[in-house]
Scaffold this motif. Structure first.
Motif, PDB file in Angstrom:
ATOM      1  N   TYR A   1       1.584   5.017  -3.417  1.00 38.20           N
ATOM      2  CA  TYR A   1       2.035   6.399  -3.596  1.00 38.20           C
ATOM      3  C   TYR A   1       3.244   6.510  -4.513  1.00 38.20           C
ATOM      4  CZ  TYR A   1      -1.184   7.286   0.188  1.00 38.20           C
ATOM      5  OH  TYR A   1      -2.323   7.361   0.953  1.00 38.20           O
ATOM      6  N   GLY A   2       3.777   5.403  -4.961  1.00 37.17           N
ATOM      7  CA  GLY A   2       4.915   5.431  -5.864  1.00 37.17           C
ATOM      8  C   GLY A   2       6.209   5.628  -5.111  1.00 37.17           C
TER       9      GLY A   2
ATOM     10  N   ALA B   1       0.829  -1.208   0.000  1.00 36.64           N
ATOM     11  CA  ALA B   1       0.000   0.000   0.000  1.00 36.64           C
ATOM     12  C   ALA B   1       0.862   1.257   0.000  1.00 36.64           C
ATOM     13  CB  ALA B   1      -0.930  -0.003   1.211  1.00 36.64           C
ATOM     14  N   GLN B   2       1.965   1.208   0.712  1.00 39.21           N
ATOM     15  CA  GLN B   2       2.815   2.383   0.818  1.00 39.21           C
ATOM     16  C   GLN B   2       3.580   2.655  -0.479  1.00 39.21           C
ATOM     17  OE1 GLN B   2       5.352   2.302   4.242  1.00 39.21           O
ATOM     18  NE2 GLN B   2       6.511   4.121   3.643  1.00 39.21           N
TER      19      GLN B   2
ATOM     20  N   GLU C   1      -3.099   5.284  -4.940  1.00 36.42           N
ATOM     21  CA  GLU C   1      -3.801   6.115  -3.966  1.00 36.42           C
ATOM     22  C   GLU C   1      -3.979   7.552  -4.443  1.00 36.42           C
ATOM     23  OE1 GLU C   1      -5.227   4.931  -1.384  1.00 36.42           O
ATOM     24  OE2 GLU C   1      -4.312   2.949  -1.239  1.00 36.42           O
ATOM     25  N   THR C   2      -3.137   7.979  -5.362  1.00 35.15           N
ATOM     26  CA  THR C   2      -3.202   9.359  -5.835  1.00 35.15           C
ATOM     27  C   THR C   2      -3.922   9.488  -7.179  1.00 35.15           C
ATOM     28  OG1 THR C   2      -1.028   9.152  -6.887  1.00 35.15           O
ATOM     29  CG2 THR C   2      -1.076   9.957  -4.621  1.00 35.15           C
TER      30      THR C   2
ATOM     31  N   PHE D   1      -4.659   4.885 -12.233  1.00 29.65           N
ATOM     32  CA  PHE D   1      -3.291   4.397 -12.298  1.00 29.65           C
ATOM     33  C   PHE D   1      -3.289   2.892 -12.558  1.00 29.65           C
ATOM     34  CE2 PHE D   1       0.808   3.038 -10.528  1.00 29.65           C
ATOM     35  CZ  PHE D   1       1.662   4.015 -11.034  1.00 29.65           C
ATOM     36  N   THR D   2      -2.334   2.440 -13.350  1.00 30.17           N
ATOM     37  CA  THR D   2      -2.164   1.007 -13.611  1.00 30.17           C
ATOM     38  C   THR D   2      -0.678   0.665 -13.533  1.00 30.17           C
ATOM     39  OG1 THR D   2      -2.005   1.352 -16.005  1.00 30.17           O
ATOM     40  CG2 THR D   2      -4.198   0.858 -15.096  1.00 30.17           C
TER      41      THR D   2
END
Length: 375
Positions: free
Chosen positions: A276-277, A271-272, A285-286, A290-291
């Motif tokens: 958020y990349g 998740a982190q 999350e942003t 996104f893929t």
């Protein structure tokens, strides 16, 4: 008794929920990787550790090579990965080649100066090489505290493992091929003893992800790639042509990162870092649209059951090692190539069963951390 029942339940689930994964039962594998925390290499490591703890496969070890990041950083990430999963005593991490066989930064800069690639991805060469432990970047949950590198080199480990387990070892080659090339060059007697090599590498009819024409793993050390591809070893190539079609979207991401009943150290990191990349400005999350392509873990799915590959073709495969814009470019011949090229016919995967694969992917990345195994 409870542990035995739990083990049997896991085994039945793996066989039933994923359509029967019996072809690789107790397969002995080496993961040769430019390792990272929880991107594609780290995801493969986590999945393999779960299968190892279950007894579905026997991960003999992880051999690290420079590629997407420098050897020392990849080794540190691999050590923490195994410790995080409780299998550090069982799955050793072995340090390998820090530089390609012939290429170096000066060569690459010269090549790019003559043949500009505005979007070239240089991997480790994009950052200074770490000289001291203080130069390394810790994973979000810190460096390994109890797990250390094994004394044997990656090359020696590969050679010894193959000799001790003739015709049983599969190498999952998900980084540049320097370690494997050195192993077969220094000890050619192991070549007929390797069961198979399964690559995430190459790009045939799609653009590369290092340069316009080359996939990163084979571009970073094309000479090593050519040496290994030319060996008379059963080989399976999963190129970008197939990997680009296996796309994780927000729904798949949420099944791993946001299942309230499956919160582990791995899902938290997922998740982190995927949320958020790696630069904390792009991710699931942003951006809900996104893929991300799923790459290295395709190798272990294929190992478990080749039927994950829904379309394959047998071709003669090579890699361009000529200095220039095509350096590292993958080449495939459907018809018999000239004999002087010394090419070997191998299986090339074109398409994957995405729905079935993602069920396996989510399952293995959301399992509880395995009970620590005795060393």
């Amino acid at each position: 008794m409870k542990k035995l029942l739990a083990f049997l339940a896991c085994a039945l689930c793996l066989a039933g929920c994923h359509g029967g994964l019996s072809s690789a039962s107790h397969a002995k594998i080496i993961i040769d990787s430019d390792y990272n925390t929880i991107d594609d290499d780290g995801q493969l490591g986590a999945m393999a550790a779960q299968l190892h703890a279950q007894g579905a496969v026997d991960v003999l070890g992880i051999t690290v090579v420079s590629g997407r990041q420098w050897l020392q950083q990849g080794s540190a990430d691999a050590l923490k990965s195994m410790e995080r999963l409780g299998v550090g005593a069982q799955i050793g991490v072995y340090s390998g080649a820090n530089t390609p066989l012939t290429h170096d930064l000066e060569t690459v800069r010269s090549e790019l100066a003559k043949f500009p690639e505005p979007h070239a991805q240089l991997g480790a060469w994009e950052t200074p090489e770490p000289m001291f432990a203080s130069d390394l970047k810790a994973p979000p949950d810190g460096f390994a505290q109890h797990t250390t590198l094994r004394r044997k080199s990656a090359v020696d480990f590969i050679v010894d493992s193959v000799k001790q387990n003739p015709h049983q070892v599969t190498i999952l080659a998900v980084g540049p091929l320097t370690n494997i090339a050195l192993a077969v060059l220094q000890h050619p007697e192991i070549v007929p003893l390797i069961k198979q090599i399964i690559y995430l590498g190459g790009a045939f009819k799609v653009a590369g992800n290092a340069t316009a024409h080359a996939e990163f793993n084979w571009w970073f050390d094309p000479e090593a790639a050519q040496i290994v591809l030319h060996q008379p070893i059963p080989q399976v190539v999963i190129p970008l042509d197939a990997a680009n079609t296996v796309v994780m979207d927000k729904k798949i991401y949420d099944r791993i990162a946001h299942d309230p009943n499956k919160h582990t150290a791995v899902t938290q990191l997922f998740a982190q870092l995927e949320g958020y990349g790696f630069h904390h400005n792009s991710g699931f999350e942003t951006d809900r649209n996104f893929t991300a392509h799923v790459m290295d873990s395709l190798t272990i799915a294929y190992l478990l059951d080749p039927r994950f590959a829904t379309e394959t073709v047998d071709e003669w495969v090579d890699v361009d090692i000529a200095f220039g814009p095509d350096d590292g470019r993958s080449i495939a011949y459907l018809k018999t190539p000239p004999t002087h090229l010394g090419l070997k016919k191998m299986r090339v995967v074109k398409r994957f069963d995405n729905a079935r694969f993602f069920n396996l992917y989510v399952d293995l990345l959301t399992r509880p951390v395995p009970v620590k195994l005795s060393g």
